[in-house]
Design an enzyme around this catalytic site. Structure first.
Site, short mmCIF file in Angstrom:
data_model
loop_
_atom_site.label_atom_id
_atom_site.label_comp_id
_atom_site.label_asym_id
_atom_site.label_seq_id
_atom_site.Cartn_x
_atom_site.Cartn_y
_atom_site.Cartn_z
N ASP A 1 0.82 -1.23 0.00
CA ASP A 1 0.00 0.00 0.00
C ASP A 1 0.85 1.27 0.00
O ASP A 1 0.54 2.24 0.71
CB ASP A 1 -0.94 0.01 1.21
CG ASP A 1 -2.00 -1.07 1.14
OD1 ASP A 1 -2.25 -1.56 0.03
OD2 ASP A 1 -2.56 -1.43 2.18
N ASP B 1 -7.72 -6.13 10.18
CA ASP B 1 -7.28 -5.04 9.30
C ASP B 1 -7.30 -3.70 10.01
O ASP B 1 -6.64 -2.75 9.57
CB ASP B 1 -8.19 -4.95 8.07
CG ASP B 1 -8.07 -6.16 7.17
OD1 ASP B 1 -6.94 -6.62 6.94
OD2 ASP B 1 -9.11 -6.64 6.68
#
Length: 600
Positions: free
Chosen positions: A315, A539
């Protein structure tokens, strides 16, 4: 081979030493007087050699007074020997003379303390070990000027060879089944078992039914500096540090081990749940306090037969294309790290430093099809990956491949519709779900993106990884055939495996299941299906949870959130009552097992 040498200085200072020099089975002992013993320290100099190159590891132990800042010097016996890439010290070389200067984090050594440094080098002809060292300008050679040298020195039992003895295969000829140290294999996942993280396995085994999956290899996440040495009091990291995991991998007889390198300055600039500890301008800390210590451990010679796989900075780089000013949901943080080069130079430094170790394999994160599948993102992201791969002294040779779908949920295959399908004169790309994307699943995206990367200069042998830890989408809601052809939307929505409200939903997704189990060479161009995100690790938290681990709160993890521009203002689809990112989330693990595909 290890070389230990006892060294001392003419005054009370920091000297480097071992008890003697071990050379091809012979031990040369240099006598030390009582006066000299007060100034002793130890150095272990070991190398992992291969034709034309080597990795050197140096462990310094201070046996004298505390020191604050040191410079180690030595002379290579062979004029062809060169330091190419080092870690945990600042290296300089002039001719055969080398200096290694301490960094900010390892310059102070208390009495009895040790520090390790290392480098990768090149040689031709032979690669003999240095025979003497200096520290802070003081010659450390086994005796000071006021002490008479020993009159005799026992000879080694055999002379130090410059070539392998006759009974050893030539150095240029690899053994029949195992390449020589430093020689990379084409696919590090082939033919060897993967490392099973005992900390994750214990959590999985504690769940009802968890033993069905707990022996699968998963990656070890190094998401902050403290994780390098282990964080026993953390809810999202374990007590094992890098060295403990590597030692355990050796004990298990594993052939490969996977780490996630994940601590860039201004990390994950478009999200909040996974923001890191380093600010956007802290690239020097990232290099000296994070990458260098990891490289020092991974480069230790005892791990040379392990295939160490590093997933580099998830990411990160794609954010510089999709989440800067002018993009929907663009952020100031992404603008900052794009402007100051923190991501590009940080990734380049990680690739160069870790990739210089002969048994390390770097795979850069390359997003997923629901992020980069549009031509406006596809090509520019490939270009920024190439820019990073040649930044900070790196080259494309430090990149063994790329990984897609890391910690995400995109389906491996969509079996009931293709991007080329048409319904009532409309292409599937016109459906709300596909939204003009050129790809509908991860496998087709990964293979096409690999081709693109090769076309812009990456090596033709690069392989792709696909994280299949949570993209199974099985269970009772899994479609068994195409959707109705009433419209392109009913056709796609009725037949799609991925049951999320939007491809942009990424946090603790309800309805997800375990995907394909880890295995090598599943499809052309794909090195492996992997479980990089350990199933059961959250997450992000469903609400703000104060913590000292640098974990923030992102509304995309809130099940009541109605969305934003990046997910088409759709509900988040997140599960309730989730802990901070990386912490164990039992409810999610149970759902992943229930919805596994292939089923357990």
């Amino acid at each position: 081979m290890n070389m230990w040498r006892r060294l001392s200085g003419p005054r009370r200072t920091f000297a480097l030493a071992g008890a003697g020099v071990l050379v091809a089975g012979g031990l040369v002992t240099i006598p030390v007087t009582a006066a000299q013993a007060a100034t002793q320290c130890e150095i272990a100099y070991s190398t992992n050699d291969w034709p034309g190159g080597f990795t050197a590891n140096i462990t310094i132990k201070n046996l004298g007074d505390p020191v604050n800042g040191w410079t180690l010097g030595w002379t290579f016996p062979n004029s062809s020997q060169r330091v190419q890439q080092g870690w945990s010290a600042e290296y300089a070389q002039s001719g055969s003379q080398v200096t290694a200067r301490s960094l900010s984090y390892n310059g102070s050594l208390a009495s009895g303390a040790s520090t390790s440094i290392g480098f990768n080098g090149a040689w031709s002809g032979s690669n003999p070990k240095p025979t003497s060292f200096t520290l802070n300008g003081v010659v450390c050679n086994g005796g000071g000027p006021t002490t008479p040298p020993p009159t005799t020195t026992p000879p080694p039992t055999s002379p130090p060879p410059t070539t392998p003895p006759p009974t050893t295969p030539p150095a240029t000829t690899p053994p029949p089944t195992t390449p020589p140290p430093g020689t990379k294999v084409d696919n590090p996942y082939v033919g060897v078992p993967g490392y099973v993280n005992p900390e994750w396995k214990a959590k999985a085994d504690a769940e009802p039914g968890g033993s069905r999956v707990s022996n699968n290899p998963t990656a070890v996440w190094l998401d902050r500096i403290a994780a390098i040495n282990g964080t026993p009091d953390s809810s999202s990291n374990g007590a094992f540090g890098v060295r403990e995991h590597l030692d355990e991998a050796l004990r298990q007889g594993a052939g490969y081990i996977q780490f996630v390198i994940y601590n860039l300055p201004g990390r994950d600039c478009s999200a909040l749940a996974s923001n890191g500890e380093l600010g956007p301008n802290e690239l020097p800390r990232y290099k000296a306090e994070y990458i260098d210590p990891i490289a020092a451990i991974q480069g230790e010679s005892k791990y040379r037969n392990l295939r160490i796989i590093n997933v580099i900075e998830i990411d990160s780089l794609p954010n510089l294309v999709t989440n800067t000013s002018g993009q929907p949901g663009g952020t100031v943080m992404c603008d900052t790290v794009k402007a100051n080069g923190a991501y590009v130079n940080g990734v380049g430094y990680a690739l160069a430093t870790l990739g210089a170790i002969g048994n390390v394999y770097n795979y850069i994160d390359a997003g997923h099809h629901g992020w980069l599948g549009w031509d406006t993102n596809f090509g520019p992201t490939a270009d920024i990956l190439k820019t990073a791969a040649v930044a900070s002294g790196s080259t494309v040779n430090n990149v063994h491949g790329f990984i897609v779908n890391t910690a995400n949920y995109s389906a491996l295959r969509e079996p009931y519709f293709k991007v080329t399908d048409n319904v009532n004169g409309q292409t599937v790309r016109q459906s709300k779900w596909v939204d003009w994307n050129y790809y509908v699943d991860e496998l087709s995206f990964a293979q096409a993106f690999r081709d693109k990367l090769v076309s812009i200069g990456f090596n033709s042998g690069i392989g792709m990884l696909i994280d299949t830890s949570r993209n199974g989408w099985g269970g009772s809601a899994r479609p068994t055939g195409p959707g109705a052809t009433t419209s392109v939307d009913t056709y796609v929505n009725g037949g799609r495996i991925d049951r999320r409200a939007h491809l942009g939903n990424w946090c603790n997704q309800a309805g997800a299941g375990l995907g394909e189990r880890p295995r090598a060479n599943p499809e052309p161009g794909i090195d492996a299906y992997v479980w990089v995100k350990p199933p059961g690790e959250s997450d992000g938290s469903s609400k703000e949870i104060p913590n000292n681990e640098g974990k923030g709160f992102d509304r995309m993890c809130d099940p009541t959130y109605g969305g934003n521009a990046r997910n088409g203002n759709n509900p988040s689809g997140a599960l309730a009552d989730a802990p901070i990112s990386g912490a164990w989330f039992s409810a999610q693990f149970q759902e992943l097992m229930r919805n596994a595909y292939p089923a357990l």
